[in-house]
Design a protein around this motif. Sequence first.
Motif, PDB file in Angstrom:
ATOM      1  N   VAL A  13      36.685  33.086  47.925  1.00 45.43           N
ATOM      2  CA  VAL A  13      35.929  33.878  46.960  1.00 45.43           C
ATOM      3  C   VAL A  13      36.665  35.207  46.867  1.00 45.43           C
ATOM      4  O   VAL A  13      36.967  35.822  47.888  1.00 45.43           O
ATOM      5  N   ALA A  14      37.002  35.636  45.642  1.00 49.43           N
ATOM      6  CA  ALA A  14      37.769  36.875  45.463  1.00 49.43           C
ATOM      7  C   ALA A  14      37.366  37.535  44.150  1.00 49.43           C
ATOM      8  O   ALA A  14      36.961  36.855  43.201  1.00 49.43           O
ATOM      9  N   LYS A  15      37.499  38.867  44.108  1.00 48.33           N
ATOM     10  CA  LYS A  15      37.211  39.619  42.887  1.00 48.33           C
ATOM     11  C   LYS A  15      38.505  39.999  42.193  1.00 48.33           C
ATOM     12  O   LYS A  15      39.475  40.395  42.832  1.00 48.33           O
ATOM     13  N   HIS A  22      35.532  35.250  41.542  1.00 47.49           N
ATOM     14  CA  HIS A  22      36.090  33.910  41.321  1.00 47.49           C
ATOM     15  C   HIS A  22      36.036  33.148  42.646  1.00 47.49           C
ATOM     16  O   HIS A  22      36.381  33.694  43.688  1.00 47.49           O
ATOM     17  N   SER A  23      35.623  31.907  42.567  1.00 50.31           N
ATOM     18  CA  SER A  23      35.637  31.058  43.760  1.00 50.31           C
ATOM     19  C   SER A  23      36.289  29.736  43.402  1.00 50.31           C
ATOM     20  O   SER A  23      36.247  29.304  42.246  1.00 50.31           O
ATOM     21  N   LEU A  24      36.875  29.111  44.383  1.00 49.19           N
ATOM     22  CA  LEU A  24      37.502  27.825  44.140  1.00 49.19           C
ATOM     23  C   LEU A  24      36.453  26.805  43.690  1.00 49.19           C
ATOM     24  O   LEU A  24      36.680  26.041  42.761  1.00 49.19           O
ATOM     25  N   GLN A  25      35.288  26.823  44.322  1.00 50.15           N
ATOM     26  CA  GLN A  25      34.246  25.853  43.985  1.00 50.15           C
ATOM     27  C   GLN A  25      33.816  25.949  42.524  1.00 50.15           C
ATOM     28  O   GLN A  25      33.499  24.953  41.898  1.00 50.15           O
ATOM     29  N   SER A  26      33.822  27.161  41.969  1.00 51.62           N
ATOM     30  CA  SER A  26      33.400  27.337  40.570  1.00 51.62           C
ATOM     31  C   SER A  26      34.427  26.747  39.597  1.00 51.62           C
ATOM     32  O   SER A  26      34.130  26.577  38.421  1.00 51.62           O
ATOM     33  N   MET A  67      44.038  29.810  35.410  1.00 52.36           N
ATOM     34  CA  MET A  67      45.020  30.429  36.307  1.00 52.36           C
ATOM     35  C   MET A  67      44.405  31.640  36.987  1.00 52.36           C
ATOM     36  O   MET A  67      43.656  32.391  36.372  1.00 52.36           O
ATOM     37  N   LEU A  68      44.756  31.816  38.246  1.00 53.36           N
ATOM     38  CA  LEU A  68      44.405  33.007  39.006  1.00 53.36           C
ATOM     39  C   LEU A  68      45.696  33.517  39.636  1.00 53.36           C
ATOM     40  O   LEU A  68      46.412  32.755  40.276  1.00 53.36           O
ATOM     41  N   CYS A  69      45.961  34.812  39.459  1.00 53.91           N
ATOM     42  CA  CYS A  69      47.194  35.410  39.988  1.00 53.91           C
ATOM     43  C   CYS A  69      46.842  36.451  41.049  1.00 53.91           C
ATOM     44  O   CYS A  69      46.106  37.396  40.773  1.00 53.91           O
ATOM     45  N   PHE A  70      47.363  36.252  42.254  1.00 52.11           N
ATOM     46  CA  PHE A  70      47.092  37.124  43.396  1.00 52.11           C
ATOM     47  C   PHE A  70      48.269  38.061  43.640  1.00 52.11           C
ATOM     48  O   PHE A  70      49.416  37.653  43.525  1.00 52.11           O
ATOM     49  N   PHE A  71      47.950  39.307  44.004  1.00 51.55           N
ATOM     50  CA  PHE A  71      48.957  40.301  44.345  1.00 51.55           C
ATOM     51  C   PHE A  71      48.616  40.944  45.674  1.00 51.55           C
ATOM     52  O   PHE A  71      47.440  41.116  46.003  1.00 51.55           O
ATOM     53  N   PRO A  90      42.868  36.076  35.172  1.00 50.73           N
ATOM     54  CA  PRO A  90      42.497  37.096  36.158  1.00 50.73           C
ATOM     55  C   PRO A  90      43.649  37.482  37.084  1.00 50.73           C
ATOM     56  O   PRO A  90      44.436  36.642  37.501  1.00 50.73           O
ATOM     57  N   LEU A  91      43.711  38.780  37.381  1.00 53.89           N
ATOM     58  CA  LEU A  91      44.643  39.338  38.354  1.00 53.89           C
ATOM     59  C   LEU A  91      43.812  39.787  39.544  1.00 53.89           C
ATOM     60  O   LEU A  91      42.859  40.556  39.389  1.00 53.89           O
ATOM     61  N   ILE A  92      44.167  39.298  40.732  1.00 53.84           N
ATOM     62  CA  ILE A  92      43.348  39.524  41.926  1.00 53.84           C
ATOM     63  C   ILE A  92      44.141  40.289  42.979  1.00 53.84           C
ATOM     64  O   ILE A  92      45.256  39.903  43.329  1.00 53.84           O
TER      65      ILE A  92
END
Length: 193
Positions: A13-15, A22-26, A67-71, A90-92
């Motif tokens: 779960v991440a904002k 955003h969560s993987l389950q969603s 897509m979810l992009c993590f930094f 989303p950029l996380i």
Amino acid sequence: MRIKSGQRARSFVAKDIAGNTHSLQSLRGKPVLLSFFRDAACPFCNMRIFELTKIYPALRQRYGLTMLCFFQSSSDEISRHVGRNRRPFPLIADPRNIVYEQYGVEASVGGMAITMVRRMPLMFRAMFTHRLFPRKMGATMPADFLIGPDLEIMQAHYGRDVGDHFPVRTLIDSLEEMRGREMDMPAIIQPAF
């Protein structure tokens, strides 16, 4: 520990930088691309985000891809650099590497050396094109994970150097294969990009 194709994706779960959760389950029921980047001011990261920004609308429309992009940067740093232009995904911020560790994204001094040898001209071009200069020279390598609608890892790609991401052609081929399985028949039409 690295994740392999066929394994279950690791829950999180991440904002994002806009404050949305955003969560993987969603995301169950649709294909998902998780992309892990270094610093928000990294020229290679910004080149890849630019590439994804251009192709994402077509991938979303054709395949339903999310897509979810993590930094590894703070939300403020992401907003100042890679997020200064509107992005369709989303950029996380994950400066404490919580989700990075869950997915086995690691640093590599050898990968940095390979980058310096193989990609230096491209790095300089990226730095001057995007007017970005990395503030820190972390050695985290990029990683990409294509997750199927059942939350199984379809493709796991750990970069060998700073500019090594999951090739777009391979992503499209994997999405076509996934779509063909869902339709219970092989995909006939190849995407035009």
